[in-house]
Design a protein around this motif. Structure first.
Motif, PDB file in Angstrom:
ATOM      1  N   LEU A 243      -4.278  33.387  -3.674  1.00  0.00           N
ATOM      2  CA  LEU A 243      -4.001  31.958  -3.799  1.00  0.00           C
ATOM      3  C   LEU A 243      -4.961  31.192  -2.895  1.00  0.00           C
ATOM      4  O   LEU A 243      -5.047  31.469  -1.695  1.00  0.00           O
ATOM      5  CB  LEU A 243      -2.558  31.647  -3.387  1.00  0.00           C
ATOM      6  N   THR A 244      -5.686  30.247  -3.483  1.00  0.00           N
ATOM      7  CA  THR A 244      -6.560  29.368  -2.695  1.00  0.00           C
ATOM      8  C   THR A 244      -5.900  27.996  -2.610  1.00  0.00           C
ATOM      9  O   THR A 244      -5.544  27.401  -3.640  1.00  0.00           O
ATOM     10  CB  THR A 244      -7.941  29.248  -3.344  1.00  0.00           C
ATOM     11  N   LEU A 245      -5.709  27.524  -1.411  1.00  0.00           N
ATOM     12  CA  LEU A 245      -5.010  26.257  -1.172  1.00  0.00           C
ATOM     13  C   LEU A 245      -5.912  25.355  -0.319  1.00  0.00           C
ATOM     14  O   LEU A 245      -6.316  25.742   0.784  1.00  0.00           O
ATOM     15  CB  LEU A 245      -3.684  26.528  -0.454  1.00  0.00           C
ATOM     16  N   ASP A 246      -6.269  24.220  -0.883  1.00  0.00           N
ATOM     17  CA  ASP A 246      -7.144  23.266  -0.199  1.00  0.00           C
ATOM     18  C   ASP A 246      -8.481  23.900   0.194  1.00  0.00           C
ATOM     19  O   ASP A 246      -9.003  23.697   1.294  1.00  0.00           O
ATOM     20  CB  ASP A 246      -6.461  22.668   1.038  1.00  0.00           C
ATOM     21  N   GLY A 247      -8.999  24.720  -0.720  1.00  0.00           N
ATOM     22  CA  GLY A 247     -10.315  25.318  -0.523  1.00  0.00           C
ATOM     23  C   GLY A 247     -10.342  26.526   0.379  1.00  0.00           C
ATOM     24  O   GLY A 247     -11.413  27.095   0.622  1.00  0.00           O
ATOM     25  N   VAL A 248      -9.186  26.979   0.863  1.00  0.00           N
ATOM     26  CA  VAL A 248      -9.115  28.127   1.769  1.00  0.00           C
ATOM     27  C   VAL A 248      -8.170  29.158   1.174  1.00  0.00           C
ATOM     28  O   VAL A 248      -7.074  28.819   0.701  1.00  0.00           O
ATOM     29  CB  VAL A 248      -8.623  27.698   3.171  1.00  0.00           C
ATOM     30  N   VAL A 249      -8.582  30.427   1.188  1.00  0.00           N
ATOM     31  CA  VAL A 249      -7.699  31.490   0.691  1.00  0.00           C
ATOM     32  C   VAL A 249      -6.474  31.560   1.587  1.00  0.00           C
ATOM     33  O   VAL A 249      -6.578  31.745   2.803  1.00  0.00           O
ATOM     34  CB  VAL A 249      -8.428  32.841   0.645  1.00  0.00           C
TER      35      VAL A 249
END
Length: 268
Positions: A243-249
């Motif tokens: 899951l990538t959230l706000d460009g960060v894994v």
């Protein structure tokens, strides 16, 4: 009252080996050694068989220029040297040339190297590598169901003990699972496959990933969110997802069953 006859003979008898041929290989432990003894005067010669440097059979009467034999049972595995010595009535002695034979009851050993069992690759062009172990190998053949039917695909005749054999084959059934093995023979006729077939997969198709919820442009007062999705693949039963959230894994290495809803939960 009677005349006496005597013979003058200074010529050695001839001794010709017939079978087995030189450098003979066999799985049999009972061998029939045949030879022909010949003499200019004597009608019968006395012969013996020498096997591995020791007299094995002796005092065998052999008719002049007639095929004769010695039979030996229980030969051990390995290389054996043999010849025949004959003497005529004038005590002239001659020994044949020496021949070798190999008794071999051990099957070749095959090690499948590449592709490894249960391995995956994207390309339909597959490099196969396997190793033959045998003291007297003669040929190896690559087998597989590369076009849907189990059959031979490539043969290799110039081989030696410990050799890694390489073949490159284009898979005929595209993205699919395949099975392979190799069959090898030695000069004595012993043969063997690797003890088990190896399976590999060719898959050049990307998996599908469908987001389930939350829906796009979702608004909520909750700070804990359950992200659900469905990953699907043409061959793989389980996919590894993150899951990538706000460009960060944010979540990694999550095993997701094929075509089954899975989820990541993020707190705070």
């Amino acid at each position: 009252s009677t005349n006496f006859t005597f013979y003058v003979d200074s010529k050695k008898p001839g001794v010709e080996l017939n079978s087995p041929v030189d450098v003979f290989n066999t799985t049999n432990t009972t061998i029939n050694f045949t030879y022909t003894a010949s003499d200019n005067l004597d009608t019968g010669l006395v012969c013996n068989l020498t096997l591995d440097g020791r007299v094995n059979k002796s005092f065998s009467e052999s008719l002049n220029s007639t095929v004769a034999n010695f039979t030996v049972s229980g030969l051990a595995e390995g290389v054996h040297l043999w010849n025949v010595t004959c003497v005529d009535n004038a005590s002239n002695v001659n020994t044949s040339s020496t021949r070798s034979l190999t008794v071999d009851n051990t099957n070749p050993k095959i090690s499948l190297n590449v592709p490894a069992n249960s391995s995956w690759q994207q390309s339909a062009g597959v490099d196969f590598k396997y190793t033959i172990y045998d003291s007297n190998p003669v040929n190896c053949t690559l087998y597989g169901n590369f076009n849907g039917t189990w059959l031979s695909n490539a043969s290799n005749n110039s081989i030696f003990d410990g050799m890694q054999i390489n073949n490159t084959i284009i898979m005929g059934n595209g993205n699919n699972s395949y099975v392979w093995n190799a069959l090898c023979y030695d000069t004595a006729g012993n043969s063997a496959f690797n003890s088990t077939n190896f399976t590999f997969y060719v898959d050049s198709k990307k998996p599908g990933v469908e987001l389930n919820d939350p829906v796009d442009v979702f608004n909520t007062t909750n700070t804990t969110i359950n992200f659900t999705y469905t990953a699907s693949d043409n061959l793989d039963t389980g996919l590894v997802c993150n899951l990538t959230l706000d460009g960060v894994v944010n979540k990694t290495l999550i095993e997701s069953l094929n075509s089954t809803v899975a989820n990541f939960t993020v707190f705070g």
